[in-house]
Design an enzyme around this catalytic site. Structure first.
Site, short mmCIF file in Angstrom:
data_model
loop_
_atom_site.label_atom_id
_atom_site.label_comp_id
_atom_site.label_asym_id
_atom_site.label_seq_id
_atom_site.Cartn_x
_atom_site.Cartn_y
_atom_site.Cartn_z
N GLU A 162 -7.90 6.39 -0.84
CA GLU A 162 -6.92 7.31 -1.59
C GLU A 162 -7.69 7.52 -3.03
O GLU A 162 -7.15 6.94 -3.95
CB GLU A 162 -5.50 7.02 -1.66
N HIS A 221 7.17 7.07 2.00
CA HIS A 221 7.43 5.87 1.36
C HIS A 221 9.19 6.04 1.11
O HIS A 221 9.55 6.57 0.13
CB HIS A 221 6.70 5.70 0.09
N ASP A 233 4.40 11.79 2.91
CA ASP A 233 4.24 10.93 1.77
C ASP A 233 5.43 10.46 0.73
O ASP A 233 5.97 9.28 0.78
CB ASP A 233 2.90 10.99 1.00
N HIS A 247 3.78 9.60 7.64
CA HIS A 247 3.41 8.83 6.41
C HIS A 247 4.44 9.03 5.57
O HIS A 247 4.38 10.10 4.79
CB HIS A 247 1.97 9.13 6.07
N GLN A 291 1.18 -2.96 -1.45
CA GLN A 291 1.02 -2.01 -2.62
C GLN A 291 0.04 -2.38 -3.66
O GLN A 291 -0.81 -1.69 -3.98
CB GLN A 291 2.27 -1.42 -3.23
N HIS A 305 -3.35 2.75 4.01
CA HIS A 305 -3.76 3.54 2.93
C HIS A 305 -5.17 3.22 2.55
O HIS A 305 -5.51 2.26 2.39
CB HIS A 305 -2.87 3.31 1.53
FE FE2 Z 1 1.32 6.79 0.70
#
Ligand code: FE2
Length: 424
Positions: free
Chosen positions: A212, A58, A308, A56, A151, A209
């Site tokens: 979270e 970005h 992440d 995971h 997102q 996701h």
């Molecule tokens: Fe993430």
């Protein structure tokens, strides 16, 4: 043979193992192999592991820390807002350059497979184009898997679903989502259903996701598990973060864990980021926020750890070191038993490899000759020392090397240098 490593230890506890490499594959593996290599390396009992895998990440935001400003509150929501400020200013060449720089760091750390989420809520799909270009360029040394990530919300952000479908059409590999960021619980559940149906129709994997948040009533993992089961997608779906599970009622979790197991949904925790972002609205006691890793493992559910973020709107530290991730995960989850510590090593190697569906991963004859020689004898020692990567090998070729850590001492009557490994 092209290459032979002598006297290595393996993560499963075997010692005194030779690894023989021919044409980019592991040709033979065992004690005292009777073969000669054009190049031979003495591991001296050090640990040879399959490469680190980050389940995971970005990569579209990495190394952008401080652009255009830093996250003052340290919260997830300010991070998302900050990324929203930065997005219109992104330039493709600079994004590619930052991702390539991070890929260099990854290789130096023995991190040779990364699943990265890529934001598809920008109409231009600039980050998608940039990361597809990066994927092509790093393919000789990193398996980069892209997730189409809405997102700003699949239903909340106008055009997000169309953008996501366009991104998949352009070559993005996996379907993402963010149900807890939709306007309502009902819309969150609806986004999970829509995305899973789309992925099932396309034969794609899913990695969302999911939950979270510190809100114990954020239960989108339940819907994700149900849709996975309903659509027959067992083993192809992952829930990332799942931090609400930290705060959930124990009785509810006792029903949820078997449902996840039945559905074959994997969990991906992100210890560095979860311990940093969650619990921000608490006074004391302050929640840790990471999902229930030992309980998930005990229920037979695959759990991987992801990095992440590295130097981006959400996190201002990191250097691509999955041993640092495992180290933090071990502490936050209080996984201090020997088996538990080994499970933390698996959470950054073999488990994410399974979640990503990597072909030819592992240290067995026939697998790709991809491995890392660590300056440690065992997985637990590797985590303890965040051990140097003596050698990083990809398809039988050394792609990175680092000297072992042996600080020099200037103390009368004491050794000239320090070796932090036990029994050496
Ligand atoms: Fe993430």
């Amino acid at each position: 043979m092209d290459f032979v490593v002598r006297n290595a230890s393996l993560p499963d506890g075997r010692t005194g193992i030779d690894i023989a490499v021919q044409d980019g594959r592991i040709a033979a593996l065992g004690p005292a192999l009777g073969v000669q290599g054009a190049r031979e390396i003495d591991a001296g009992g050090d640990l040879a592991s399959p490469p680190f895998v980050d389940a995971h990440f970005h990569m579209d935001s990495t190394l952008s820390y401080g652009m255009p400003r830093v996250n003052a509150s340290g919260t997830l929501l300010e991070g998302i807002a900050l990324w929203g400020e930065l997005k219109p200013q992104l330039v493709q060449d600079a994004l590619v350059e930052r991702a390539l720089q991070y890929s260099d760091w990854a290789v130096a750390r023995g991190l040779l497979a990364i699943r990265t989420h890529v934001d598809v809520c920008d109409e231009r799909l600039l980050a998608v184009e940039a990361l597809l270009e990066v994927k092509r360029r790093v393919a000789p040394y990193i398996d980069l898997q892209l997730v189409a990530f809405p997102q700003d919300g699949l239903l909340r952000s106008p055009g997000a679903f169309d953008n996501l479908k366009r991104a998949i059409g352009m070559g993005v590999d996996v379907v993402g989502g963010i149900p807890h960021f939709e306007r309502t619980m009902a819309q969150g559940a609806e986004s999970v259903r829509l995305l899973c149906e789309f992925a099932a129709g396309q034969g794609l994997r899913v990695d969302m996701h999911c939950d979270e948040t510190d809100d114990p009533l954020s239960r989108h993992i339940e819907t994700l598990a149900y849709e996975t089961w309903r659509l027959g997608m067992q083993g192809r779906v992952a829930g990332s973060h799942l931090t609400s599970m930290h705060s959930m009622d124990n009785y509810y979790v006792s029903k949820l864990l078997p449902l996840m197991r039945e559905s074959g949904v994997a969990a991906i925790a992100n210890p560095l980021i979860n311990i940093t972002l969650q619990g921000r609205h608490d006074t004391y006691p302050k929640r840790r926020g990471m999902t229930r890793v030992p309980e998930l493992l005990a229920a037979g559910i695959d759990v991987a750890f992801g990095h992440d973020c590295v130097m981006d709107p959400w996190y201002g530290l990191g250097s691509g070191d999955m041993l640092e991730v495992a180290h933090m995960g071990l502490h936050v989850a209080q996984m201090t038993g020997q088996d538990a510590m080994r499970a933390c090593f698996e959470a950054v190697t073999s488990t994410p490899a399974r979640i990503l569906g990597l072909e030819g991963y592992g240290l067995e004859p026939g697998c790709h000759a991809d491995f890392v020689l660590l300056d440690a004898a065992t997985p637990v020692e590797a985590i303890r020392l965040r051990a140097a990567r003596r050698l990083v090998v990809r398809r039988g070729k050394v792609v990175a090397e680092a000297p072992p850590a042996r600080p020099v001492l200037h103390l009368p009557g004491r050794p000239a240098s320090v070796d932090f490994r036990i029994g050496r």
